[in-house]
Each structure stands twice: as structure tokens, then as C-alpha cells.
Design an enzyme around this catalytic site. Structure first.
Site, PDB file in Angstrom:
ATOM      1  N   ASP A  13       0.841  -1.085   0.064  1.00 33.84           N
ATOM      2  CA  ASP A  13       0.155  -0.032  -0.099  1.00 33.84           C
ATOM      3  C   ASP A  13       0.947   1.157  -0.027  1.00 33.84           C
ATOM      4  OD1 ASP A  13      -2.213   1.997   0.352  1.00 33.84           O
ATOM      5  OD2 ASP A  13      -2.770   1.461   2.534  1.00 33.84           O
ATOM      6  N   ASP A 102      -3.756   2.711  -5.699  1.00 34.11           N
ATOM      7  CA  ASP A 102      -2.467   2.785  -4.815  1.00 34.11           C
ATOM      8  C   ASP A 102      -1.940   1.644  -3.953  1.00 34.11           C
ATOM      9  OD1 ASP A 102      -4.530   2.636  -3.244  1.00 34.11           O
ATOM     10  OD2 ASP A 102      -3.984   4.228  -1.875  1.00 34.11           O
ATOM     11  N   GLU A 103      -2.410   0.513  -4.519  1.00 28.19           N
ATOM     12  CA  GLU A 103      -1.834  -0.743  -3.994  1.00 28.19           C
ATOM     13  C   GLU A 103      -1.548  -1.791  -4.722  1.00 28.19           C
ATOM     14  OE1 GLU A 103      -5.169  -1.820  -0.999  1.00 28.19           O
ATOM     15  OE2 GLU A 103      -6.510  -1.218  -2.645  1.00 28.19           O
TER      16      GLU A 103
END
Length: 184
Positions: A13, A102-103
């Protein structure tokens, strides 16, 4: 009959994604409360989170809680470029990854012979990402996606934690129900 190796998932993350990139691009923003978004917060720095700000909050509420916050509209293409660099590091570690904004979820099942200590491999991944991008990531290792993400949340930002399958029941019993995927 050989039993299959236990499943092992690494959740990666990117910490305060958009805001961290803006702080990286403009060092004068480091240590300041930074908000990225228009109308609502898309991302905010940990300095802004200290004032109670969070993604999805309206800008009017954010300005009320943190009047000195730096508000930026953002640069989507720049964020995508940073994410791709990070995801390429993940691809070098895992034969199977799923990426989102975003991960990333990296399936490390059966890679122990290749990597040796997977916890050390995850630490090396974090270090490589920091060295190349200047960004921190939080990583969680678990027997499935949900548990990998949940254990990672316990060490944000810039942490690394692992949860073994046999410890999952005790770990989940301590979590607020809102932390479970699909609940809350």
C-alpha cells in the site's frame, strides 16, 4: 501425495499516495499538511491526517479543521507513473500481482525457494521502492488478501507486518468489525 504450499499474499500500500508524491515533487511541502483533490479529499498527508482529515471528506470541512493545509488539484498522470515504478518492483518479486490505484496484491505462494525469507524479501522491496521513488509503502503478509491488508493497516505508515494462518482467528477477534472488507 505432496500437500500444496500454504498461500502467502503480500499487500503493498503506497502511503498517502497522491499527497506523498506532491511532497516528493516539491520538498517545501514536506512536513506540511497537504491535501490533494477538488471538492473532496482524494488523498492527504499524514500531517493533514493529524487534524482529522481523511479521503472523501469535503474540502469545506477540511479547511475548517486544518485552515493552513496546502490544497492541490493533483496530477493524475504523474501519480500513474510513480505507481508503475512501484508495481514493476512488485512484478520482480511475485509471479502474480493485481494492481489498483495505490496498492498491489502479490501472490508469493511457493516462492520461498526463490526468495528465501519472504519477510526479508518484502523488506528489500520496501527499501528498493524508497530508493527509487522516495516514497514509503506499508506491507502486510498474510494467508489471503484480506488478512494481508488488515495486518498491514496495523503498522501504517511505512511498516511491515506478517500474520500466519494459525494466528488469524485471534487477530480478527481483536479487530473492529468495520475493518473487515465489505462491512461498515
Amino acid at each position: 501425495m505432496i500437500s500444496p504450499a500454504p498461500r502467502l499474499v503480500l499487500h503493498v500500500d503506497i502511503d498517502a499516495f497522491f499527497a506523498a508524491i506532491e511532497q516528493q515533487r516539491n520538498p517545501a511541502l514536506k512536513g506540511k499538511p497537504v491535501i490533494v483533490g477538488a471538492g473532496v479529499i482524494a488523498s492527504c498527508s499524514y500531517e493533514a491526517r493529524a487534524f482529522g482529515l481523511k479521503a472523501g471528506m469535503t474540502m469545506s470541512e477540511a479547511k475548517r479543521l486544518c485552515p493552513r493545509a496546502v490544497i492541490l488539484e493533483g496530477h493524475a498522470q504523474t501519480y500513474r507513473c510513480f505507481a508503475e515504478v512501484i508495481f514493476n518492483h512488485c512484478r520482480a518479486l511475485s509471479p502474480a500481482i493485481e494492481t489498483y490505484l495505490d496498492e498491489a496484491y502479490c501472490d508469493l505462494s511457493g516462492t520461498e525457494r526463490l526468495h528465501g525469507d519472504v519477510f526479508a524479501a518484502a523488506r528489500a522491496l520496501k527499501n528498493a521502492i524508497l530508493a527509487e521513488t522516495g516514497l514509503t509503502v506499508t506491507c502486510g503478509l498474510g494467508p489471503n488478501r484480506m488478512l494481508a491488508k488488515l495486518i498491514g493497516k496495523t503498522v501504517k505508515p511505512d511498516g511491515l507486518a506478517a500474520l500466519a494462518a494459525e494466528d488469524a482467528d485471534a487477530f480478527l477477534a481483536e479487530r473492529p468489525i468495520e475493518q473487515l472488507a465489505g462491512v461498515g
